[in-house]
Scaffold this active site. Sequence first.
Site, PDB file in Angstrom:
ATOM      1  N   SER A 167     -15.372  33.429   9.621  1.00  0.00           N
ATOM      2  CA  SER A 167     -14.838  33.811  10.926  1.00  0.00           C
ATOM      3  C   SER A 167     -13.342  34.050  10.784  1.00  0.00           C
ATOM      4  CB  SER A 167     -15.151  32.734  11.964  1.00  0.00           C
ATOM      5  OG  SER A 167     -14.776  33.158  13.262  1.00  0.00           O
ATOM      6  N   THR A 168     -12.513  33.332  11.529  1.00  0.00           N
ATOM      7  CA  THR A 168     -11.070  33.544  11.499  1.00  0.00           C
ATOM      8  C   THR A 168     -10.530  33.410  10.080  1.00  0.00           C
ATOM      9  OG1 THR A 168     -10.923  32.609  13.715  1.00  0.00           O
ATOM     10  CG2 THR A 168      -8.866  32.820  12.489  1.00  0.00           C
ATOM     11  N   HIS A 197     -17.858  36.810  11.903  1.00  0.00           N
ATOM     12  CA  HIS A 197     -17.675  36.926  13.344  1.00  0.00           C
ATOM     13  C   HIS A 197     -16.714  38.072  13.645  1.00  0.00           C
ATOM     14  CE1 HIS A 197     -18.657  32.332  13.757  1.00  0.00           C
ATOM     15  NE2 HIS A 197     -19.703  33.064  13.457  1.00  0.00           N
ATOM     16  N   MET A 245     -13.189  28.904  12.934  1.00  0.00           N
ATOM     17  CA  MET A 245     -13.210  27.898  13.984  1.00  0.00           C
ATOM     18  C   MET A 245     -14.648  27.564  14.360  1.00  0.00           C
ATOM     19  SD  MET A 245     -11.213  26.092  15.996  1.00  0.00           S
ATOM     20  CE  MET A 245      -9.625  26.952  16.020  1.00  0.00           C
ATOM     21  N   ASP A 278     -20.354  27.057  13.329  1.00  0.00           N
ATOM     22  CA  ASP A 278     -21.443  27.979  13.026  1.00  0.00           C
ATOM     23  C   ASP A 278     -21.753  27.959  11.531  1.00  0.00           C
ATOM     24  OD1 ASP A 278     -23.388  29.918  13.381  1.00  0.00           O
ATOM     25  OD2 ASP A 278     -21.966  31.574  13.170  1.00  0.00           O
TER      26      ASP A 278
END
Length: 372
Positions: free
Chosen positions: A193-194, A220, A314, A317
């Site tokens: 993600s991030t 993401h 973050m 998941d």
Amino acid sequence: MVGPNLKVLVVDDSALMRKALKTMLTADGDVEVVLARNGEDALDVLSREAPDVVTLDVNMPVMDGLTCLARIMAEHPVPVVMVSSITEQGAVTTLEALELGAVDYVAKPGGTVSLNLSEAAEEIRRKVRRAAASRVRPGSLTARLRRQREEAHAASRAGRAPRARAVPVAGGGTRPAGPSGSGTTDLVLVGSSTGGPALLSALLSQFPADFAAPVVIAQHMPASFTGALAHRLDASCPLAVQEVTGLVPVLPGHVYVARGDADVVLGRRGGDLVVRPAPAGAAHRWHPSVDRMVASAMEHVDPARTVGVLLTGMGDDGAEQMAQLKARGGRTVAESEETAVVWGMPGQLVARDGATRVLPADQIAAQVLAWG
């Protein structure tokens, strides 16, 4: 270190956009906003105000966002959130920014500024606060891995094999990372993600062209960005990379990037492994869902022959299902806190005792190759 009040530098050449972003960010009452009109102005304000986070427009006169970002990372490293258009070119530029060291991005609303910014306000506030708690990564990993590839290429041209790199393996000890492993892996699953896009580029660039297992990635991102991400990864690594826009067969040595704003699931058709997009469901908070990808894979591929990799991001998941993967005989890697931009997802995998190995970013590819 962020104090009681968060200071944000908003950089945009539009006075209307600067005003709208300031109003939005100060709505919670604990955020101070300072403003800059372009990249050159931003560097001056940055040196005087020492903000905790910068929101940076891409297209500006005098000095554009990418040039400014490169200067920030070199001179005043601070978390940067890019404010980018959702056009194809905007997506490409945003990915360049993430590789230069930007922590995250938000799509710049079009049309009626007040209406669109009102709808995007919660996301922008959330991402700015997330950025304030992140680690700044000014592209050092990418540069280091590029040097390693150049050294290997030079060694190959000189007629000598590049030195095998010893990597840690489960149970202790080390083993050299072979070019395509020992054939014990049928599938590699990657969640991020991030901070993930730049790391994915660095990770996949270390895989050899003859890597035998397919790789499926859930990053993401919205759909307007994942196509550009797949194209960029395809151009920068030896493996063939494509976005999953329909049902496609899963082939050895290929990489499949989940389409944004949806999920990706694996299945069987005529006995052959396939991957396809699936509508994003309320059962999962983040999309493309890493948990859903891993759960579907375990239904159709022997967990003992599956490798899961959970990178920066973050939330949690992927943590639950990758922990299940390990419990069923699979092998998993969690990116370590020392290199993760945000140690949320991999940290949750470690907390669940679901990581076979916990490794810094520059050792992950070698470990996957060693498991082969």
